[in-house]
Every structure is written in structure tokens, then in C-alpha cells.
Enzyme design. Structure first.
Site, PDB file in Angstrom:
ATOM      1  N   GLY A  14       0.654  -1.201   0.289  1.00 17.77           N
ATOM      2  CA  GLY A  14      -0.088  -0.001  -0.046  1.00 17.77           C
ATOM      3  C   GLY A  14       0.869   1.207  -0.044  1.00 17.77           C
ATOM      4  O   GLY A  14       0.534   2.271   0.464  1.00 17.77           O
ATOM      5  N   ASN A  16       1.457   3.046  -2.388  1.00 15.89           N
ATOM      6  CA  ASN A  16       0.721   3.962  -3.433  1.00 15.89           C
ATOM      7  C   ASN A  16      -0.455   4.593  -2.867  1.00 15.89           C
ATOM      8  O   ASN A  16      -1.110   5.698  -2.850  1.00 15.89           O
ATOM      9  CB  ASN A  16       0.310   3.281  -4.868  1.00 15.89           C
ATOM     10  CG  ASN A  16       1.440   3.423  -5.803  1.00 15.89           C
ATOM     11  OD1 ASN A  16       1.802   4.419  -6.404  1.00 15.89           O
ATOM     12  ND2 ASN A  16       2.058   2.145  -6.005  1.00 15.89           N
ATOM     13  N   LEU A  96     -10.581  -7.784 -12.463  1.00 16.45           N
ATOM     14  CA  LEU A  96     -12.033  -7.755 -12.604  1.00 16.45           C
ATOM     15  C   LEU A  96     -12.639  -8.002 -13.748  1.00 16.45           C
ATOM     16  O   LEU A  96     -12.072  -7.317 -14.727  1.00 16.45           O
ATOM     17  CB  LEU A  96     -12.299  -6.523 -11.644  1.00 16.45           C
ATOM     18  CG  LEU A  96     -11.965  -6.639 -10.225  1.00 16.45           C
ATOM     19  CD1 LEU A  96     -12.374  -5.179  -9.873  1.00 16.45           C
ATOM     20  CD2 LEU A  96     -12.503  -7.665  -9.412  1.00 16.45           C
ATOM     21  N   HIS A 112       0.296   1.143 -13.276  1.00 16.70           N
ATOM     22  CA  HIS A 112       1.277   0.107 -13.700  1.00 16.70           C
ATOM     23  C   HIS A 112       2.665   0.614 -13.830  1.00 16.70           C
ATOM     24  O   HIS A 112       3.166   1.453 -13.939  1.00 16.70           O
ATOM     25  CB  HIS A 112       0.727  -0.318 -14.987  1.00 16.70           C
ATOM     26  CG  HIS A 112       1.456  -1.410 -15.532  1.00 16.70           C
ATOM     27  ND1 HIS A 112       1.064  -2.600 -15.208  1.00 16.70           N
ATOM     28  CD2 HIS A 112       2.261  -1.621 -16.409  1.00 16.70           C
ATOM     29  CE1 HIS A 112       2.107  -3.539 -15.745  1.00 16.70           C
ATOM     30  NE2 HIS A 112       2.710  -2.930 -16.547  1.00 16.70           N
TER      31      HIS A 112
HETATM   32  C1  GAR Z   1       3.352  -1.120  -7.591  1.00 18.48           C
HETATM   33  O1  GAR Z   1       4.388  -1.212  -7.966  1.00 18.48           O
HETATM   34  C2  GAR Z   1       2.291  -1.241  -8.522  1.00 18.48           C
HETATM   35  O2  GAR Z   1       2.626  -0.402  -9.443  1.00 18.48           O
HETATM   36  C3  GAR Z   1       2.204  -2.607  -8.872  1.00 18.48           C
HETATM   37  O3  GAR Z   1       2.437  -3.467  -7.567  1.00 18.48           O
HETATM   38  C4  GAR Z   1       3.120  -2.477  -6.717  1.00 18.48           C
HETATM   39  C5  GAR Z   1       2.231  -2.347  -5.450  1.00 18.48           C
HETATM   40  O4  GAR Z   1       2.828  -1.667  -4.373  1.00 18.48           O
HETATM   41  N1  GAR Z   1       1.314  -3.062  -9.634  1.00 18.48           N
HETATM   42  C6  GAR Z   1       1.098  -3.892 -10.542  1.00 18.48           C
HETATM   43  O5  GAR Z   1       1.867  -4.233 -10.959  1.00 18.48           O
HETATM   44  C7  GAR Z   1      -0.307  -4.148 -11.227  1.00 18.48           C
HETATM   45  N2  GAR Z   1      -0.424  -4.794 -12.465  1.00 18.48           N
HETATM   46  P1  GAR Z   1       2.167  -0.957  -3.161  1.00 18.48           P
HETATM   47  O6  GAR Z   1       1.101  -2.076  -2.596  1.00 18.48           O
HETATM   48  O7  GAR Z   1       3.149  -0.590  -2.190  1.00 18.48           O
HETATM   49  O8  GAR Z   1       1.299   0.263  -3.709  1.00 18.48           O
END
Ligand code: GAR
Length: 210
Positions: A14, A16, A96, A112
């Protein structure tokens, strides 16, 4: 104008989500407010971040559902119940189906960790994206925020930011640099643009007015 309800979908650490919470604290989410966080995993640390910041947190556990269709239906019902205006995938690792996308057209966005159309689509998520980028030997990677459609990572692109790959990078080092320099900046910015009504979608592309 009433605030737009932002519902954030998470599966893991989490960071982001934290970037969005911090932006909200600085008054940088425009006419939007994070009203709910929904996790697909019970042990997602993102749930703790929500609780620590007084944000309603709910779980909809992916492995409690036999298939994507039944999980998607339950998610759609939950998002309607939460009166979501904007749904943000912030490290949300479940695809989804069109049931959800059709209920919220151009109201769902995803971050992404690569420059789409590189290193994206089914199977490209998390650290694996950076492993592939390093394997290919690209000199530049980055992050993309885009609208979610039923086709994985294929919806209209909202914002992108490039980040340099450095000699000797490990997947973890590249992931960290891309998060710090790109994801944590362009995701809150895209949310602000959306909440302020500054993103228009035309012919599968976005037009941003600032
Ligand atoms: C982030 O790097 C996000 O961009 C990626 O997973 C990570 C999650 O980090 N998402 C994907 O790969 C989706 N295809 P977080 O839980 O610390 O935000």
C-alpha cells in the site's frame, strides 16, 4: 459541488495508497476524498495504513471466491454500496471482469509499474515487471496511470513518467526508483485531474485540460 468518493483497491503493502493519503493531507486530491479502502487479501499492510489514517477499510478476499466472475459481482455490489465515484487500483493484483468495468465506465484507474505498452498485460505485475525490463535490457522504464477496461492494462492512458535504468540495477532497486520517482507522483496527480473533471476520453485516448 459534493466531493467525489474515492475507493482505493489494494492487495499488498500500500505505498501507493500512502501516496494518495499524503496528497490528500496536502490538499492535492482536488474535489475528491478517499472514503474507503478495499483489500483483496486479509494480511495486506495497506489495511493498517487505512486504519492509521481513520479511513474505512473493508476486505473482499479473492480466495473466498471460486472464480473471477463471482468475485467481480461481489466487488461491483460493494463499490455500488460505497457510492464510488472513482475507483483506484493501487497495487490491486486481481483482474475484475466486464461486469465491474461496465458499471463504472472511465471511472476506474490503475497504476502500472512500466511504460505501457511495454511489460504489461496478464501476468505482468509487481516485481516480475521489473525483472522482465532488466532481462530485456531497457535503458528507460517508468510508470503509467490508465483507465481500467475489461482488457488488462489496455485502457486509455492518463499519465506516464519515465525513469532511467541504472547499471547494476536489481529488480528491487528499479522498483523502488520507479515508485519514488514516478508512481507516487503520477497516481495522486491523475486522481486530482479526475476529481476536478479535467480528463476527457475520446477515441480511446485521453485529453487532459489543465
Ligand atoms: C506497485 O509497484 C504497483 O505499480 C504494482 O504493484 C506495486 C504495489 O505496491 N502494480 C501492478 O503491478 C499492477 N499490475 P504498493 O502496494 O506498495 O502500492
Amino acid at each position: 459541488m459534493p466531493k467525489k468518493n474515492i475507493v482505493v483497491l489494494v492487495s499488498g503493502g500500500g505505498t501507493n495508497l500512502q501516496a494518495l493519503i499524503d496528497a490528500q493531507g496536502r490538499g492535492e486530491l482536488g474535489n475528491g476524498e478517499i472514503t474507503c479502502v478495499i483489500a483483496s487479501k486479509a494480511d495486506a499492510y495497506a489495511l493498517t495504513r487505512a486504519a492509521d489514517n481513520g479511513i474505512k477499510a473493508r476486505t473482499l478476499i479473492r480466495k473466498d471466491y471460486g472464480d473471477i466472475a463471482s468475485y467481480s459481482k461481489a466487488m461491483r455490489d460493494l463499490l455500488i454500496e460505497e457510492k464510488a465515484d472513482l475507483i483506484v487500483y493501487a497495487g490491486f493484483m486481481t483482474i475484475l471482469d466486464e461486469n465491474v468495468c461496465d458499471a463504472f465506465p472511465n471511472q476506474m484507474i490503475n497504476v502500472h509499474p512500466a511504460l505501457i505498452p511495454s511489460f504489461c498485460g496478464k501476468g505482468f505485475y509487481g516485481l516480475h515487471v521489473h525483472e522482465c525490463a532488466l532481462q530485456k535490457g531497457v535503458k528507460v522504464s517508468g510508470a503509467t496511470v490508465h483507465f481500467v477496461t475489461a482488457e488488462c492494462d489496455a485502457g486509455p492512458i492518463i499519465l506516464q513518467k519515465a525513469v532511467e535504468v541504472q547499471e547494476g540495477d536489481t529488480p528491487e532497486a528499479l522498483q523502488k526508483r520507479i515508485m519514488e520517482q514516478a508512481e507516487w507522483k503520477i497516481l495522486p496527480k491523475a486522481v486530482q485531474l479526475f476529481c476536478d473533471g479535467k480528463i476527457e476520453v475520446k477515441d480511446g485516448k485521453t485529453i487532459i485540460s489543465e
